[in-house]
Enzyme design. Structure first.
Site, PDB file in Angstrom:
ATOM      1  CE  LYS A 181      -0.204  41.740  45.466  1.00 47.28           C
ATOM      2  NZ  LYS A 181      -1.229  41.181  44.540  1.00 47.28           N
ATOM      3  CD  GLU A 257      -6.259  38.542  60.691  1.00 49.27           C
ATOM      4  OE1 GLU A 257      -6.418  37.336  60.972  1.00 49.27           O
ATOM      5  OE2 GLU A 257      -6.540  39.466  61.471  1.00 49.27           O
ATOM      6  CB  CYS A 291      -8.576  32.058  56.361  1.00 49.84           C
ATOM      7  SG  CYS A 291      -9.306  33.638  56.725  1.00 49.84           S
ATOM      8  CD  GLU A 388      -6.315  27.655  54.950  1.00 49.08           C
ATOM      9  OE1 GLU A 388      -5.295  28.033  54.370  1.00 49.08           O
ATOM     10  OE2 GLU A 388      -7.034  28.408  55.635  1.00 49.08           O
TER      11      GLU A 388
END
Ligand code: ADP
Length: 485
Positions: A181, A257, A291, A388
């Protein structure tokens, strides 16, 4: 509008069991170009029922796929790799249109994504077992490694190609089948990969793509189906935790992850020009939306002012714009929500006492663009240091000693990538060993490649992708104990 050499690569239906299929309800969702808000395509918006059919197709296809030889699978993967590289330009155009990154970066990502297909085509042939010294003379102990079964992969929008190949290539190499997906912002890159897999001769049902604008519904099906034996996810820590808990019911293997909060440490003995070059690559690539992007620059007092000066000069060279324009280095953020988040983090830091050196606002061209930004005088306690950022915003935090830098770097629940610049060999070892991170860039700002293990510790995730370790997650070790010898 998008013009391609091979228009057959622009697919808008999901890919299940070798067929292009719409939603049962006929429902669709729009995919936008983040640089100008244009609608690129209407894509099939699948739900739970179609997802279940994709899983069943993968399960059926697995019966024959796992019986193929490693050499046969390697051959098909190699053909897929060749086709991806032959269509690098079209795939890059699709990616820039739906994701926004500059074309040069998109071409780079297609090559990076393809490198996993090439690498795992080769690794397919090296899934070895062991013979184990026996505790008694009438027994022989052997292990074989077998494909785990149906793999579900949920992938994000920031690397619309490579995050798929990094999971699917090792899965297929190992003899697993996969249901992917893709991120709802970037399904076109995923569907183009499916078209090329089909052309490469990868059999129906081995690789399926379920497009949907309803991630929780599809995610629930993928993480609770007893037919799915492994779930591999790249995305936010929040969703990763949710999926991990949903996978508990059927005790699936999970690979995660997740988010990062990468420190980038510049010591007094660093080569400052190299540190600035590394900082630019690590921070501003993909407009700060990776990331492993540096999220906090920890700079030792002796070089703090000078590093800030040179860094600001380099940032001034960046060119914001539509990724298809010549010379653009910084594309738009993925959507309005992303831009609002970055704006509010910057505003928060300024309210808490940070100093604005450059940028600090949405770009004048409007849309989702945000100016490359540098803030100095930031502290670890500010909200921007624990979130983040996922945007083109660098924050400088001063520090005094090596011990203090390591403690600050580790003061986060995350542990994906860290970077540091230093020349003293003793320090290089001490800091490398002291950082609680899965990946450490030492005098280097670009760390990802197919040959090295990518993955995090702590709340940044579980498992490693790429490298010779990357196939381990897709095989089970079976122990055979032979008696009566
Ligand atoms: P990002 O902040 O990078 O968008 P997300 O974790 O929201 O991170 O998205 C990564 C992937 O996870 C996307 O494919 C998204 O559709 C999917 N996703 C988001 N929410 C869920 C959910 N509740 N269950 C399953 N997948 C989800």
């Amino acid at each position: 509008m998008l013009t391609l050499n091979d228009t057959g690569l622009l697919k808008t239906r999901a890919y299940i069991d070798g067929q292009w299929v719409g939603a049962d309800t006929g429902s669709e969702f729009a995919v936008f170009n983040p640089a100008n808000g244009e609608t690129l395509a209407q894509v099939a918006d699948l739900g739970a029922e179609e997802t279940r059919r994709a899983i069943e197709a993968a399960d059926r296809a697995g019966v024959e796929w796992r019986k193929t030889t490693a050499k046969q699978r390697a051959g098909l993967l190699r053909r897929w790799f060749d086709l991806i590289m032959q269509h690098q330009e079209d795939l890059a155009q699709i990616m820039t249109a739906e994701q926004g990154k500059p074309l040069a970066e998109a071409r780079g990502e297609v090559a990076y994504g393809a490198s996993f297909v090439e690498w795992f085509a080769e690794e397919a042939k090296r899934v070895y077992g062991d013979t184990i010294p026996s505790p008694s003379n009438d027994k022989r102990l052997v292990t074989i490694r077998q494909p785990i079964g149906v793999v579900a992969a949920i992938t994000p929008w920031n690397f619309p190609n490579a995050m798929i190949t990094r999971k699917v290539a090792p899965a297929l190499a190992a003899g697993c089948t996969a249901v992917v997906k893709p991120g709802e912002d970037t399904p076109l890159s995923a569907l183009a990969l499916a078209e090329l897999a089909k052309r490469a001769g990868i059999p129906a049902g081995v690789f399926n793509v379920v497009t949907s604008n309803n991630a929780p519904v599809v995610g629930t099906e993928l993480s609770t189906s007893p037919l799915v034996r492994k779930l591999s996810f790249t995305g936010s820590t929040r969703v990763g935790k949710l999926l991990m808990s949903q996978c508990a019911g059927t005790v699936k293997k999970v690979a995660l992850e997740l988010g990062g909060n990468a420190p980038f440490i510049v010591f007094d003995d660093a080569d400052l020009d190299a540190a600035v070059a590394g900082a630019m690559a690590s921070k501003y690539r993909n407009a700060g939306q990776t990331c492993v992007c540096a999220n906090r620059f920890l700079v030792q007092e002796g070089v703090y002012e000078e590093f800030a000066r040179r860094f600001a000069a380099a940032i001034a060279q960046l060119k914001v714009g539509d990724g298809v324009e010549e010379g653009v280095t910084t594309g738009p953020l993925i959507n309005r929500q992303a831009q609002e988040k970055v704006s509010s983090l910057v505003q928060g830091a300024l309210d808490e006492g940070a100093t604005l050196v450059c940028g600090g606002a949405p770009d004048a061209r409007g849309g989702n663009f945000y100016q490359p930004t540098l803030l100095t005088g930031v502290t670890q306690q500010m909200t921007i240091s624990s979130e983040e950022i996922f945007g083109p915003v660098a924050t400088l935090i001063p520090f005094r000693t090596e011990e203090e830098a390591i403690a600050m770097a580790n003061d986060t629940p995350y542990g994906l990538a860290a970077y540091f610049y230093a020349r003293d060999i003793g320090r290089v070892w001490r800091v490398s060993e002291g950082l609680e991170y899965g990946i450490v860039g030492i005098n280097e700002g670009i760390i990802s490649n197919e040959m090295a293990p990518f993955g995090g510790v702590k709340e940044s995730g579980i498992g490693r992708e790429g490298s010779r370790y990357g196939i381990d997650d897709f095989v089970e070790i079976k122990y055979l104990c032979m008696g009566g010898i």
